[in-house]
Design a protein around this motif. Structure first.
Motif, short mmCIF file in Angstrom:
data_model
loop_
_atom_site.label_atom_id
_atom_site.label_comp_id
_atom_site.label_asym_id
_atom_site.label_seq_id
_atom_site.Cartn_x
_atom_site.Cartn_y
_atom_site.Cartn_z
N THR A 51 0.82 -1.20 0.00
CA THR A 51 0.00 0.00 0.00
C THR A 51 0.86 1.25 0.00
N LEU A 72 -4.35 6.52 5.25
CA LEU A 72 -4.90 5.21 4.93
C LEU A 72 -4.53 4.20 6.01
N GLN A 75 -6.73 4.61 8.96
CA GLN A 75 -8.08 4.10 8.74
C GLN A 75 -8.10 2.58 8.75
N LEU A 76 -7.07 1.97 8.16
CA LEU A 76 -7.01 0.51 8.18
C LEU A 76 -6.84 -0.01 9.60
N LYS A 79 -10.10 0.07 11.27
CA LYS A 79 -10.96 -1.01 10.81
C LYS A 79 -10.55 -2.34 11.43
N ARG A 138 -9.70 -5.54 3.73
CA ARG A 138 -8.76 -5.53 2.60
C ARG A 138 -8.84 -4.19 1.90
N VAL A 139 -7.73 -3.79 1.29
CA VAL A 139 -7.67 -2.50 0.62
C VAL A 139 -7.18 -2.68 -0.81
N HIS A 181 -8.62 4.79 -3.04
CA HIS A 181 -8.49 3.65 -2.16
C HIS A 181 -9.88 3.05 -2.00
N ILE A 183 -11.64 0.38 0.56
CA ILE A 183 -11.49 -0.45 1.75
C ILE A 183 -12.74 -1.31 1.88
N ASP A 184 -12.55 -2.63 1.89
CA ASP A 184 -13.66 -3.57 2.05
C ASP A 184 -13.58 -4.23 3.42
N GLU A 227 -18.14 -1.56 1.55
CA GLU A 227 -17.09 -0.92 0.76
C GLU A 227 -17.05 0.58 1.02
#
Length: 333
Positions: A51, A72, A75-76, A79, A138-139, A181, A183-184, A227
């Motif tokens: 990433t 990012l 944020q990940l 999550k 996942r991203v 990006h 993000i799921d 998503e």
């Protein structure tokens, strides 16, 4: 955006690069190939590295535009904190049960489902109102190396192709026009998944392994994916303005500082232009950002302090990001 996961697939890491588009899919956690513990997952490290590398490559194509890799990552991380360890284990045990059934090991499958049921009972006991138990993050990064003018030219050609009824030509023209990006977050639906596990176990006790397999496969196919789209041009514009703020707010600036400030503001405007050309956010939300940027530019041009003009930028960018997601975009935008 919420969607049903059509079929269960093991996590993958795929990287594709071309002259115009960069796409990376990286997983935050591994559902089946690794246990859920407090240690750092090697696949997480690979995902984070990929990433960051992708974001760095993207920023290299835009003068002075920093890649929002840090944002990012934050944020990940947020999550990942929502992942429910017991739900991850329950999902692993479900797949283990299918593997045991494929090997004609009914007893092993029953034991795996018993463990899955126990894990899900823990989840529900901890929070009876929890509807979705996150099990994977996942991203994907999609980036296009282009300019606002080039995007507008492609859009014009695509619109002409549509007017002529050449739908496939139009599709190919705009297929790569994304800079974002994605993000799921994959979750277990707790209203139905635990019942499916218990139903499959009952079928195995009744010596009906074929029906049990069908129930388990159906359960795995109804995982829910949420998503979130984060437009890179908006993220880059926000990062550029964050760099510009301390320069803008100074009561006096040297010639070098003045040039640096105006360069950052020009690059931020280019990123907003790219966001608009790519169709991110709504016209109203982007107009609000342009108005805020114009006020900052005017102060910079007059060599005056822009103190206070940056206060609402976080709110404005947040609104623009939310409206870039299909299920959150206002109908009148």
């Amino acid at each position: 955006m919420l969607m049903l996961l059509p079929s269960y697939a093991s996590p993958i890491l795929a990287v594709t690069a071309g002259p115009r588009r960069l796409t990376i899919l990286a997983l935050g956690t591994s559902l089946l190939l690794a246990g859920c513990n407090g240690d750092t997952n090697p696949s997480d490290q690979a995902a984070a590295g990929s990433t960051a590398a992708a974001a760095g490559a993207a920023s290299a194509t835009v003068q002075a535009a920093p890649a929002p890799a840090g944002d990012l990552g934050d944020q990940l991380a947020a999550k990942r904190k929502t992942l429910v360890a017991e739900a991850v284990s329950a999902l692993q045990e479900t797949q283990a049960a299918l593997d045991r059934l494929a090997a004609d090991d009914t007893r092993g499958a029953v034991e795996a489902l018993a463990r899955a049921t126990g894990k899900l009972d823990i989840v529900l006991a901890a929070d009876p109102k929890l509807a979705l138990a996150p099990v994977d993050v996942r991203v994907a990064i999609h980036d296009v190396v282009t300019t606002p003018d080039a995007v507008r030219a492609l859009r014009t050609r695509a619109e002409a192709a549509l007017d002529d009824g050449r739908l496939q030509d139009a599709r190919h023209l705009i297929a790569d026009l994304a800079s974002e990006h994605v993000i799921d977050v994959t979750s277990l639906p707790l209203a139905t998944y635990p019942a499916a596990i218990k139903q499959a176990a009952a079928l195995l006790h009744d010596d009906k392994p074929g029906e049990a397999v069908a129930v388990l496969e159906t359960a795995l196919s109804t995982l829910i994916v949420e998503e979130t789209v984060i437009p890179l041009p908006l993220a880059r514009a926000e990062a550029l303005l964050a760099r510009a703020q301390p320069l803008s707010e100074r009561p006096q600036r040297s010639a070098e500082e003045q040039a640096a400030l105006q360069g950052l503001l020009a690059d931020a405007r280019t990123q907003l232009d790219l966001a608009r050309a790519l169709g991110y956010a709504t016209k109203r939300d982007l107009d609000a950002l342009y108005d805020a940027l114009k006020a900052i530019e005017d102060k910079a041009e007059a060599k005056e302090s822009g103190k206070g003009l940056f206060d609402r930028l976080g709110e404005l960018f947040g609104t623009a990001n939310r409206s870039s997601n299909p299920d959150q975009k206002p109908k009148d935008g």
